[in-house]
Design an enzyme around this catalytic site. Structure first.
Site, PDB file in Angstrom:
ATOM      1  N   ASP A  55       0.808  -1.212   0.000  1.00 19.19           N
ATOM      2  CA  ASP A  55       0.000   0.000   0.000  1.00 19.19           C
ATOM      3  C   ASP A  55       0.845   1.267   0.000  1.00 19.19           C
ATOM      4  O   ASP A  55       0.467   2.272  -0.608  1.00 19.19           O
ATOM      5  CB  ASP A  55      -0.936   0.004   1.216  1.00 19.19           C
ATOM      6  CG  ASP A  55      -2.151  -0.878   1.004  1.00 19.19           C
ATOM      7  OD1 ASP A  55      -2.456  -1.202  -0.161  1.00 19.19           O
ATOM      8  OD2 ASP A  55      -2.799  -1.251   2.000  1.00 19.19           O
ATOM      9  N   THR A  94      -9.718   3.498   8.218  1.00 13.66           N
ATOM     10  CA  THR A  94      -9.405   2.253   8.920  1.00 13.66           C
ATOM     11  C   THR A  94      -7.953   2.203   9.401  1.00 13.66           C
ATOM     12  O   THR A  94      -7.510   1.172   9.902  1.00 13.66           O
ATOM     13  CB  THR A  94      -9.668   1.032   8.019  1.00 13.66           C
ATOM     14  OG1 THR A  94      -8.932   1.178   6.802  1.00 13.66           O
ATOM     15  CG2 THR A  94     -11.146   0.906   7.706  1.00 13.66           C
TER      16      THR A  94
END
Length: 306
Positions: free
Chosen positions: A74, A180
């Protein structure tokens, strides 16, 4: 539109600085040669990716790339996305990292993914970001103390109106995608990616605002450092600048800032549900079982029946 559409194609590569990506680069090199596409990368990456990968500046990368391939997790994907903010350039992620919430394709799936990319057999998933005084953050922007354990004092204004202050360990501004991450760890809400909002959450608040506040896409948020010493500003976890005493920071939501390539949105969503379960979101055992791929469940059933 696929890569056989007749236009000249330039594929921009963004690679993890340490993880081995040579196998995927070799596949992409063969693919580019077959399609007559040019390969480019940032000046710091090009030399280790191969002689046929041309090194360019960030500005030239954004201008020339007709597609971007991120090779990493990511963090690498976020870096690739930041390079093409505000452009229609499709970004494909190949997971050479860990969890990979943003990345759909595994290295083993890359040959099929490149074939589908050629045929135009994919959809584009738009992602919003935060614009922080002109810089992009796809997960979050954080103001925190320059010294360990130092609290920050931050004034909040929205659309030019003073709304209160924070005295806390850090202030987190996040997108729905980033909700998140640090926001969630600090007790903030999980936001649906379908909602065009940004959220502000205080980390370990002492006085002032102590609840998450959610703002709309048209709201202009300003955060001013009222501490007697500089604070640190982190964008997507990277320390990008210091915020001097009395200096302000403008934050707003930039809708549809970048387009991610998705081949199977349902599969990607199921994978992310598994990854989210690792963050201790409440799922019953029967719900967790539903997340296991059907072929694995069938194999386990056969083993139990022996």
């Amino acid at each position: 539109m696929g890569l056989d559409s007749g236009q000249e194609h330039v594929i921009g590569l963004v690679a993890h600085p340490r993880n081995p990506v040579a196998g995927s680069v070799a596949l992409i090199r063969e693919f580019a040669a077959a399609k007559g596409a040019t390969l480019i990368a940032g000046e710091g990456d090009a030399a280790r990716l191969g002689a046929d990968v041309r090194g360019v500046t960030a500005e030239e990368f954004a201008e020339r790339a007709t597609a971007v391939v991120s090779l990493g997790g990511d963090g690498t994907m976020l870096g690739a996305m930041r390079l093409v903010v505000g452009r229609a350039t499709p970004v494909l992620g190949v997971n050479h990292g860990n969890l990979g919430f943003l990345v759909e394709v595994s290295p083993a799936e890359l040959p099929v993914a490149l074939d589908r990319l050629t045929k135009g057999d994919f959809v584009l998933e738009p992602h919003s970001c935060l614009m922080v005084d002109g810089a992009a953050a796809f997960n979050d922007a954080v103001i925190t103390g320059a010294r360990q354990w130092a609290a920050v004092n931050v004034d909040l204004s929205v659309n030019g109106v003073q709304y209160g202050y924070y005295r806390c360990d850090a202030v987190v501004a996040c997108t729905p995608t980033g909700s998140t991450a640090y926001n969630y760890a600090a007790g903030g809400p999980v936001l649906s990616p379908s909602v065009p909002v940004l959220a502000l959450t205080a980390v370990a608040p002492m006085t002032g605002i102590d609840r998450t506040v959610v703002y709309g896409a048209d709201d202009e948020v300003a955060l001013t450092n009222r501490s007697p010493e500089p604070a640190r500003v982190l964008l997507d976890g990277v320390h990008t600048r210091d915020l001097d005493p009395a200096a302000g920071l403008g934050v707003r939501l930039h809708l549809d800032a970048v387009n991610l390539v998705r081949f199977d949105a349902a599969t990607h969503a199921r994978r992310n549900r598994v990854k989210l379960s690792l963050l201790d979101l409440p799922l019953r055992p029967d719900q967790l079982l539903e997340l296991v791929p059907e072929e694995i469940r069938e194999q386990a059933q056969r083993l139990r029946s022996r």
